[in-house]
Design a protein around this motif. Structure first.
Motif, PDB file in Angstrom:
ATOM      1  N   SER A 306       0.848  -1.204   0.000  1.00 41.52           N
ATOM      2  CA  SER A 306       0.000   0.000   0.000  1.00 41.52           C
ATOM      3  C   SER A 306       0.871   1.238   0.000  1.00 41.52           C
ATOM      4  O   SER A 306       2.058   1.183   0.333  1.00 41.52           O
ATOM      5  CB  SER A 306      -0.877   0.011   1.255  1.00 41.52           C
ATOM      6  OG  SER A 306      -1.533  -1.213   1.411  1.00 41.52           O
ATOM      7  N   GLN A 310      -0.292   7.622   2.143  1.00 44.38           N
ATOM      8  CA  GLN A 310      -1.753   7.711   2.239  1.00 44.38           C
ATOM      9  C   GLN A 310      -2.234   7.216   3.600  1.00 44.38           C
ATOM     10  O   GLN A 310      -3.136   7.786   4.201  1.00 44.38           O
ATOM     11  CB  GLN A 310      -2.392   6.834   1.162  1.00 44.38           C
ATOM     12  CG  GLN A 310      -1.984   7.174  -0.236  1.00 44.38           C
ATOM     13  CD  GLN A 310      -2.792   8.328  -0.768  1.00 44.38           C
ATOM     14  OE1 GLN A 310      -3.994   8.363  -0.579  1.00 44.38           O
ATOM     15  NE2 GLN A 310      -2.139   9.285  -1.376  1.00 44.38           N
ATOM     16  N   LEU A 311      -1.596   6.146   4.064  1.00 43.90           N
ATOM     17  CA  LEU A 311      -2.012   5.582   5.355  1.00 43.90           C
ATOM     18  C   LEU A 311      -1.640   6.527   6.487  1.00 43.90           C
ATOM     19  O   LEU A 311      -2.413   6.724   7.429  1.00 43.90           O
ATOM     20  CB  LEU A 311      -1.365   4.201   5.560  1.00 43.90           C
ATOM     21  CG  LEU A 311      -1.799   3.129   4.550  1.00 43.90           C
ATOM     22  CD1 LEU A 311      -1.041   1.823   4.799  1.00 43.90           C
ATOM     23  CD2 LEU A 311      -3.303   2.881   4.639  1.00 43.90           C
ATOM     24  N   ALA A 314      -4.028   9.411   6.436  1.00 44.02           N
ATOM     25  CA  ALA A 314      -5.348   8.968   6.918  1.00 44.02           C
ATOM     26  C   ALA A 314      -5.333   8.835   8.441  1.00 44.02           C
ATOM     27  O   ALA A 314      -6.304   9.192   9.118  1.00 44.02           O
ATOM     28  CB  ALA A 314      -5.723   7.633   6.276  1.00 44.02           C
ATOM     29  N   HIS A 323      -9.553   2.609   5.504  1.00 45.10           N
ATOM     30  CA  HIS A 323      -8.424   2.091   4.703  1.00 45.10           C
ATOM     31  C   HIS A 323      -8.132   0.637   5.045  1.00 45.10           C
ATOM     32  O   HIS A 323      -8.465   0.167   6.120  1.00 45.10           O
ATOM     33  CB  HIS A 323      -7.169   2.931   4.951  1.00 45.10           C
ATOM     34  CG  HIS A 323      -7.276   4.298   4.360  1.00 45.10           C
ATOM     35  ND1 HIS A 323      -6.657   4.655   3.188  1.00 45.10           N
ATOM     36  CD2 HIS A 323      -7.973   5.384   4.774  1.00 45.10           C
ATOM     37  CE1 HIS A 323      -6.961   5.911   2.910  1.00 45.10           C
ATOM     38  NE2 HIS A 323      -7.747   6.386   3.853  1.00 45.10           N
TER      39      HIS A 323
END
Ligand code: AMP
Ligand code: GLY
Length: 424
Positions: A306, A310-311, A314, A323
């Protein structure tokens, strides 16, 4: 597109920066201060910054439009980097200083565990030699004595008998062997079982579990010799079965995140629970770290598919529940190459040769390295972590050691059995 700054200089930070640089939504990664490995990666630049000066970090982020900071080591977290950067509206992934006490103070962690009924070893907390000595008189041995504060992984002594325990208590509380970190100590029951690390990314409430992993903390083959930061690691760790995984989530991870939120210190960041798992599959917390493990990060990042940026973003937004996280199904195994005297000596400045000779598919993560006159030289301690992936753990191990054997600087030291517990 995101511009990311990674704080730190070890193998963990090389692996985090490397994975971030491969994200489809990252255009640039900076590492402060980084090492010779991060300097050589495409899409990554090292920056010279005094990371203890949070205003200097904020100024750099504004100048370069950094919109995500990922903090590798514990010290800046305990020092409030997340608090200061967040106040300046710079998204910074990690716990606040208040939440970082889970690692910064073992007394805080033990009180927290007890208050929220999270399983851990029975213990006492002491600031005077006389109280500490009185406590250990009728205890079973070995017994574990820990400095309260950050002691770079050295503040834990396993005392085999009463004399050793009394001497350790005097060393820590009277002779200040660990400075301020040891002006308060924890004395706790010695637990038996198998050690495992369980690492999650948390957003204050929700979490995503990292792939399971296990490291080898002892310096020498067979898990003997002095305790180190970790001589190698692999992922997944078969010791963490689906059943144990579920138990750890229910008895440790969920109550910890709920307890921190309830106590007004919601935990955002990587939360690393060091666990002892007994014969019945029950886990007790040995310690918390408020950051990713090193060297666990290296094999885990090798498997992450992944987009890590982005994680992290988030998590900062409190939206991790929206997610999921994807892993390469294969095994990853990393072998640490250290300077011969590690963890005590301080050999350095040796020219590292053969890094361009490692087989295809083997990844060399740097830790204690520096660039010097066109060469890469050792900078002491743990120097490299050589990682390989394969469907079979034994093959991953064989590939990683092929890489290790290609590299030399004359005084390298490494274990030759990383992963042995998981290879039948
Ligand atoms: P810590 O920094 O608290 O994880 O301690 C470092 C190492 O000491 C751990 O990885 C364990 O190997 C060992 N250790 C710590 N606490 C205990 C305990 N209560 N019982 C047995 N071993 C322990
Ligand atoms: N490998 C153990 C740690 O990072 O604390």
């Amino acid at each position: 597109m995101n511009t990311v700054l990674v704080i730190g200089s070890g193998g963990r930070e090389h692996a985090l920066a490397w994975r971030l640089a491969q994200s489809s939504t990252v255009s640039q990664v900076y590492v402060a201060p980084g090492n010779a490995g991060t300097a050589a990666e495409p899409g990554i630049d090292n920056v010279v910054l005094d990371v203890s000066n949070h205003q200097a970090v904020i100024d750099f982020c504004r100048l370069q439009n950094v919109n995500l900071v990922v903090v590798g080591p514990e010290q800046p977290l305990v020092d409030g980097m997340v608090d200061d950067l967040s106040a300046a509206h710079i998204p910074c992934f990690g716990p606040t200083a208040a939440a970082a006490q889970l690692e910064g103070s073992k007394a805080f962690a033990k009180q927290f565990l007890e208050k929220h009924n999270i399983p851990t070893a029975a213990y006492g907390e002491f600031i005077t030699v006389s109280d500490a000595k009185a406590y250990i008189q009728d205890k079973a041995f070995p017994i574990v004595i820990k400095a309260d504060g950050l002691a770079a992984g050295k503040g834990v002594i396993i005392a085999e008998n009463l004399a050793h325990a009394e001497a350790t208590v005097e060393d820590m509380l009277e002779a200040n062997a660990f400075g301020d970190a040891g002006s308060r100590i924890i004395i706790e029951e010695f637990l038996v079982g198998e050690e495992a690390s369980y690492i999650v990314m948390a957003d204050g409430e929700n979490f995503l579990a990292m792939a399971t992993s296990q490291d080898h903390k002892a310096r020498d083959n067979g898990d003997v010799g002095p305790n180190t930061g970790g001589m190698g690691a692999y992922s997944p760790a078969p010791v963490v079965t689906a059943e144990i995984d579920e138990k750890v989530v229910e008895t440790v991870i969920k109550p910890t995140l709920a307890g921190m939120a309830k106590d007004g210190m919601p935990f955002t960041g990587f939360l690393y629970a060091g666990l002892m798992i007994d014969g019945q599959g029950n886990a007790k917390v040995l310690e918390f770290n408020v950051r990713f493990g090193d060297p666990e990060t290296q094999p885990i990042m090798t498997r992450l598919q992944s987009n890590l940026d982005q994680l992290c973003l988030a998590a900062i937004a409190g939206e991790l529940d929206q997610h999921s996280i994807e892993w390469d199904e294969r095994f990853a195994l990393g072998v640490v190459m250290a300077e011969k005297g590690y963890p005590l000596g301080n050999d350095k400045d040796n020219v590292i040769q053969g890094m361009d000779q490692v087989p295809a598919g083997v990844k060399v993560f740097h830790a204690g390295t520096a660039a010097s006159n066109g060469d890469v030289v050792t900078a002491g301690g743990r120097v490299l972590c050589i990682c390989a992936l394969d469907e079979d753990l034994k093959q991953a191990q064989a590939k990683a050691y092929e890489g290790v054997k290609a590299i030399t600087w004359g005084s390298e030291y490494y274990r030759t059995d990383i992963g042995f517990k998981a290879i039948i």
